[in-house]
Design an enzyme around this catalytic site. Sequence first.
Site, PDB file in Angstrom:
ATOM      1  N   ARG A  55     -48.590 -72.523 -30.936  1.00  0.00           N
ATOM      2  CA  ARG A  55     -49.033 -73.382 -30.918  1.00  0.00           C
ATOM      3  C   ARG A  55     -50.314 -74.274 -31.597  1.00  0.00           C
ATOM      4  O   ARG A  55     -51.142 -73.846 -32.240  1.00  0.00           O
ATOM      5  CB  ARG A  55     -49.341 -73.311 -29.904  1.00  0.00           C
ATOM      6  CG  ARG A  55     -50.264 -73.953 -28.706  1.00  0.00           C
ATOM      7  CD  ARG A  55     -50.906 -73.112 -27.273  1.00  0.00           C
ATOM      8  NE  ARG A  55     -51.625 -74.145 -26.614  1.00  0.00           N
ATOM      9  CZ  ARG A  55     -52.780 -74.521 -25.843  1.00  0.00           C
ATOM     10  NH1 ARG A  55     -53.544 -73.006 -26.443  1.00  0.00           N
ATOM     11  NH2 ARG A  55     -53.317 -75.327 -25.012  1.00  0.00           N
ATOM     12  N   PHE A  60     -58.179 -78.958 -32.929  1.00  0.00           N
ATOM     13  CA  PHE A  60     -58.743 -77.490 -32.128  1.00  0.00           C
ATOM     14  C   PHE A  60     -59.018 -76.124 -32.566  1.00  0.00           C
ATOM     15  O   PHE A  60     -59.482 -75.512 -32.818  1.00  0.00           O
ATOM     16  CB  PHE A  60     -58.382 -78.238 -30.895  1.00  0.00           C
ATOM     17  CG  PHE A  60     -58.141 -77.130 -29.481  1.00  0.00           C
ATOM     18  CD1 PHE A  60     -59.240 -76.627 -29.950  1.00  0.00           C
ATOM     19  CD2 PHE A  60     -57.234 -76.865 -28.437  1.00  0.00           C
ATOM     20  CE1 PHE A  60     -59.511 -74.942 -28.773  1.00  0.00           C
ATOM     21  CE2 PHE A  60     -57.135 -75.798 -27.572  1.00  0.00           C
ATOM     22  CZ  PHE A  60     -58.892 -74.897 -28.266  1.00  0.00           C
ATOM     23  N   GLN A  63     -52.161 -70.774 -32.987  1.00  0.00           N
ATOM     24  CA  GLN A  63     -52.128 -70.063 -32.293  1.00  0.00           C
ATOM     25  C   GLN A  63     -50.924 -69.052 -32.727  1.00  0.00           C
ATOM     26  O   GLN A  63     -49.946 -69.591 -33.267  1.00  0.00           O
ATOM     27  CB  GLN A  63     -53.061 -70.498 -30.673  1.00  0.00           C
ATOM     28  CG  GLN A  63     -52.279 -69.395 -29.938  1.00  0.00           C
ATOM     29  CD  GLN A  63     -52.164 -69.855 -28.631  1.00  0.00           C
ATOM     30  OE1 GLN A  63     -53.087 -70.772 -28.084  1.00  0.00           O
ATOM     31  NE2 GLN A  63     -51.817 -68.796 -27.933  1.00  0.00           N
ATOM     32  N   ASN A 102     -55.921 -65.567 -24.264  1.00  0.00           N
ATOM     33  CA  ASN A 102     -55.911 -64.365 -22.888  1.00  0.00           C
ATOM     34  C   ASN A 102     -55.543 -65.802 -22.741  1.00  0.00           C
ATOM     35  O   ASN A 102     -55.298 -66.859 -22.016  1.00  0.00           O
ATOM     36  CB  ASN A 102     -57.060 -64.081 -23.438  1.00  0.00           C
ATOM     37  CG  ASN A 102     -58.278 -65.056 -22.859  1.00  0.00           C
ATOM     38  OD1 ASN A 102     -58.065 -65.763 -21.829  1.00  0.00           O
ATOM     39  ND2 ASN A 102     -58.783 -64.414 -23.236  1.00  0.00           N
ATOM     40  N   PHE A 113     -55.991 -67.015 -32.340  1.00  0.00           N
ATOM     41  CA  PHE A 113     -56.082 -68.749 -32.761  1.00  0.00           C
ATOM     42  C   PHE A 113     -57.529 -69.009 -33.841  1.00  0.00           C
ATOM     43  O   PHE A 113     -57.916 -68.036 -33.525  1.00  0.00           O
ATOM     44  CB  PHE A 113     -56.042 -68.953 -32.028  1.00  0.00           C
ATOM     45  CG  PHE A 113     -57.616 -69.603 -31.280  1.00  0.00           C
ATOM     46  CD1 PHE A 113     -58.620 -70.065 -31.199  1.00  0.00           C
ATOM     47  CD2 PHE A 113     -57.658 -68.476 -29.560  1.00  0.00           C
ATOM     48  CE1 PHE A 113     -60.046 -69.925 -30.187  1.00  0.00           C
ATOM     49  CE2 PHE A 113     -58.418 -67.898 -28.728  1.00  0.00           C
ATOM     50  CZ  PHE A 113     -59.918 -68.516 -29.351  1.00  0.00           C
ATOM     51  N   LEU A 122     -65.182 -72.888 -25.117  1.00  0.00           N
ATOM     52  CA  LEU A 122     -64.824 -71.669 -25.327  1.00  0.00           C
ATOM     53  C   LEU A 122     -65.799 -70.405 -25.295  1.00  0.00           C
ATOM     54  O   LEU A 122     -65.225 -69.117 -25.169  1.00  0.00           O
ATOM     55  CB  LEU A 122     -63.336 -71.155 -26.201  1.00  0.00           C
ATOM     56  CG  LEU A 122     -62.397 -72.421 -26.649  1.00  0.00           C
ATOM     57  CD1 LEU A 122     -60.867 -71.687 -28.180  1.00  0.00           C
ATOM     58  CD2 LEU A 122     -61.488 -72.419 -25.068  1.00  0.00           C
ATOM     59  N   HIS A 126     -63.229 -66.445 -24.436  1.00  0.00           N
ATOM     60  CA  HIS A 126     -61.722 -65.927 -25.855  1.00  0.00           C
ATOM     61  C   HIS A 126     -63.171 -64.854 -26.953  1.00  0.00           C
ATOM     62  O   HIS A 126     -64.058 -64.682 -26.857  1.00  0.00           O
ATOM     63  CB  HIS A 126     -61.807 -66.653 -26.338  1.00  0.00           C
ATOM     64  CG  HIS A 126     -60.843 -67.531 -25.445  1.00  0.00           C
ATOM     65  ND1 HIS A 126     -59.523 -67.739 -25.646  1.00  0.00           N
ATOM     66  CD2 HIS A 126     -61.354 -68.754 -25.121  1.00  0.00           C
ATOM     67  CE1 HIS A 126     -58.503 -68.109 -24.527  1.00  0.00           C
ATOM     68  NE2 HIS A 126     -60.029 -68.863 -24.401  1.00  0.00           N
TER      69      HIS A 126
END
Length: 166
Positions: A55, A60, A63, A102, A113, A122, A126
């Site tokens: 991903r 951003f 991952q 998660n 990530f 975030l 995380h």
Amino acid sequence: MAAIPPDSWQPPNVYLETSMGIIVLELYWKHAPKTCKNFAELARRGYYNGTKFHRIIKDFMIQGGDPTGTGRGGASIYGKQFEDELHPDLKFTGAGILAMANAGPDTNGSQFFVTLAPTQWLDGKHTIFGRVCQGIGMVNRVGMVETNSQDRPVDDVKIIKAYPSG
């Protein structure tokens, strides 16, 4: 199941040899010891070898860490998902922050990530457990690869080998 290493085992870095270059990750043992142990031990066992960054979202994050490559797989060294280690001093202030992916609180496994920009939304959601200390340019290049509508790279970006220092 392989034994969990002793608390005294704390390699300072994990190296990711990828299909686009090398990333060196510094681990924050003081702030997230259980998460660092999980990540370093999975790397030592070869768990991440041959996996891909499944991903990638421009500006951003990138991952990886899922052996199935779907975003739904992966397990921790603890045999189950484990709890977050949220530290008030650690925030998503910029690019190069290493954190656990998660599916909600206390659902950490093997997926992680690296941020490509500040991602303050975030904070507190995380576990941050390290940062890129070498190879941020390479991380940024990974963040610019072409992806499909599901944020999956059109051409695989693989972790060829991951291993802890020392």
